[in-house]
Design a protein around this motif. Structure first.
Motif, PDB file in Angstrom:
ATOM      1  N   GLN A  72      -7.681   5.592   3.966  1.00 52.73           N
ATOM      2  CA  GLN A  72      -7.216   4.631   4.969  1.00 52.73           C
ATOM      3  C   GLN A  72      -5.700   4.441   4.891  1.00 52.73           C
ATOM      4  O   GLN A  72      -5.020   4.370   5.922  1.00 52.73           O
ATOM      5  CB  GLN A  72      -7.910   3.278   4.768  1.00 52.73           C
ATOM      6  N   ALA A  73      -5.161   4.397   3.681  1.00 52.25           N
ATOM      7  CA  ALA A  73      -3.727   4.166   3.503  1.00 52.25           C
ATOM      8  C   ALA A  73      -2.870   5.285   4.099  1.00 52.25           C
ATOM      9  O   ALA A  73      -1.681   5.081   4.363  1.00 52.25           O
ATOM     10  CB  ALA A  73      -3.396   4.007   2.014  1.00 52.25           C
ATOM     11  N   LEU A  74      -3.458   6.462   4.316  1.00 60.30           N
ATOM     12  CA  LEU A  74      -2.700   7.596   4.853  1.00 60.30           C
ATOM     13  C   LEU A  74      -3.029   7.888   6.314  1.00 60.30           C
ATOM     14  O   LEU A  74      -2.467   8.817   6.892  1.00 60.30           O
ATOM     15  CB  LEU A  74      -2.963   8.850   4.012  1.00 60.30           C
ATOM     16  N   VAL A  75      -3.910   7.106   6.904  1.00 64.36           N
ATOM     17  CA  VAL A  75      -4.296   7.369   8.291  1.00 64.36           C
ATOM     18  C   VAL A  75      -3.073   7.365   9.200  1.00 64.36           C
ATOM     19  O   VAL A  75      -2.906   8.240  10.046  1.00 64.36           O
ATOM     20  CB  VAL A  75      -5.356   6.356   8.773  1.00 64.36           C
ATOM     21  N   ASP A  76      -2.199   6.389   9.022  1.00 60.66           N
ATOM     22  CA  ASP A  76      -0.993   6.320   9.854  1.00 60.66           C
ATOM     23  C   ASP A  76       0.100   7.248   9.348  1.00 60.66           C
ATOM     24  O   ASP A  76       0.745   7.944  10.125  1.00 60.66           O
ATOM     25  CB  ASP A  76      -0.466   4.887   9.909  1.00 60.66           C
ATOM     26  N   LYS A  77       0.294   7.301   8.021  1.00 59.27           N
ATOM     27  CA  LYS A  77       1.374   8.103   7.449  1.00 59.27           C
ATOM     28  C   LYS A  77       1.192   9.591   7.730  1.00 59.27           C
ATOM     29  O   LYS A  77       2.125  10.291   8.096  1.00 59.27           O
ATOM     30  CB  LYS A  77       1.449   7.858   5.940  1.00 59.27           C
ATOM     31  N   GLU A  78      -0.028  10.107   7.519  1.00 55.86           N
ATOM     32  CA  GLU A  78      -0.291  11.525   7.765  1.00 55.86           C
ATOM     33  C   GLU A  78      -0.824  11.762   9.171  1.00 55.86           C
ATOM     34  O   GLU A  78      -1.158  12.867   9.540  1.00 55.86           O
ATOM     35  CB  GLU A  78      -1.266  12.072   6.713  1.00 55.86           C
ATOM     36  N   MET A  79      -0.920  10.689   9.964  1.00 55.50           N
ATOM     37  CA  MET A  79      -1.402  10.775  11.337  1.00 55.50           C
ATOM     38  C   MET A  79      -2.754  11.484  11.391  1.00 55.50           C
ATOM     39  O   MET A  79      -2.830  12.675  11.647  1.00 55.50           O
ATOM     40  CB  MET A  79      -0.355  11.442  12.227  1.00 55.50           C
ATOM     41  N   ALA A  80      -3.796  10.722  11.121  1.00 55.97           N
ATOM     42  CA  ALA A  80      -5.153  11.261  11.076  1.00 55.97           C
ATOM     43  C   ALA A  80      -5.477  12.053  12.333  1.00 55.97           C
ATOM     44  O   ALA A  80      -5.113  11.672  13.446  1.00 55.97           O
ATOM     45  CB  ALA A  80      -6.164  10.130  10.895  1.00 55.97           C
ATOM     46  N   GLU A  91     -11.600   5.185   0.969  1.00 56.09           N
ATOM     47  CA  GLU A  91     -10.750   4.157   0.374  1.00 56.09           C
ATOM     48  C   GLU A  91      -9.671   4.720  -0.539  1.00 56.09           C
ATOM     49  O   GLU A  91      -8.557   4.204  -0.568  1.00 56.09           O
ATOM     50  CB  GLU A  91     -11.614   3.148  -0.400  1.00 56.09           C
ATOM     51  N   THR A  92      -9.980   5.754  -1.316  1.00 54.51           N
ATOM     52  CA  THR A  92      -9.039   6.204  -2.348  1.00 54.51           C
ATOM     53  C   THR A  92      -8.800   7.715  -2.283  1.00 54.51           C
ATOM     54  O   THR A  92      -9.606   8.473  -1.733  1.00 54.51           O
ATOM     55  CB  THR A  92      -9.584   5.882  -3.755  1.00 54.51           C
ATOM     56  N   MET A  93      -7.705   8.136  -2.901  1.00 52.88           N
ATOM     57  CA  MET A  93      -7.425   9.568  -3.032  1.00 52.88           C
ATOM     58  C   MET A  93      -8.499  10.252  -3.871  1.00 52.88           C
ATOM     59  O   MET A  93      -8.871  11.395  -3.605  1.00 52.88           O
ATOM     60  CB  MET A  93      -6.052   9.786  -3.669  1.00 52.88           C
TER      61      MET A  93
END
Length: 197
Positions: A72-80, A91-93
């Motif tokens: 979830q924390a990377l949905v915006d950063k890596e543009m899911a 939830e986690t890496m």
């Protein structure tokens, strides 16, 4: 009517950036096309940027399935990539990497950065510890991984690793040779212990 199961499932680790050379993206697209044209499934980190996006789009365009797994924390950063056949937001890496491994018959690292290095080393560690028996490939495109491969060999030379550990990784500069080898080697694998990680 049920969907036909994919012929194989290949987990690809690669950069969320395109890299300095256009050849990196061209190879990522070629790998994706190969997966799709051979009735396979891509398992990857679920992003739409960089090489990640290239391999996913090419797989889909060639008729393959794409399973993306992203925290979830990377949905915006890596543009899911919401175009995936399946997109799992976790939830986690740690959960991401475990699910990627569970969904795959084999693993392939394309050029990438620190995340790619970490994923490659972790799945290699799991293999040498016996948590799975799935083949692992390192695509040394244009000598990108020369320094890393030399460093890995230093670990053997200095007796922190055995030669058998190096033999667990198939290293090749030619994706057209490496992909069929990985898929063939990953065709039938014994039950793994990934749930114990």
């Amino acid at each position: 009517m049920t969907a036909t199961a994919p012929a194989f499932s290949l987990c690809v680790y690669c950069g969320s950036r395109p890299g300095a050379q256009p050849a990196y993206a061209e190879t990522a697209r070629a790998v994706g096309r190969w997966i799709g044209e051979h009735g396979g499934q891509l398992v990857y980190g679920g992003g739409r940027n960089g090489l990640m996006g290239e391999v996913a789009r090419a797989t889909l365009e060639a008729g393959g399935r794409v399973v993306g797994i992203i925290p979830q924390a990377l949905v915006d950063k890596e543009m899911a990539n919401h175009d995936c056949t399946e997109l799992h937001v976790v939830e986690t890496m740690h959960e991401r990497k475990r699910l990627m491994a569970e969904h795959a018959n084999a693993f392939l690292a394309l050029p990438g950065g620190i995340g790619t290095f970490e994923e490659f080393f972790e799945v290699w560690t799991w293999r040498q510890l016996g948590y799975h028996d799935k083949p692992i490939g390192l695509l040394n495109q244009g000598g990108y991984y020369d320094g890393l491969v030399n460093f890995m060999q230093t670990g053997v030379d200095q007796q922190f690793m055995g030669p058998w550990q190096m033999e667990l990784v198939r290293i090749d500069a030619d994706w057209q040779r490496l992909l069929p080898e990985l898929v063939q080697a990953g065709g039938v694998t014994p039950a793994d212990r990934l749930e114990q990680i």
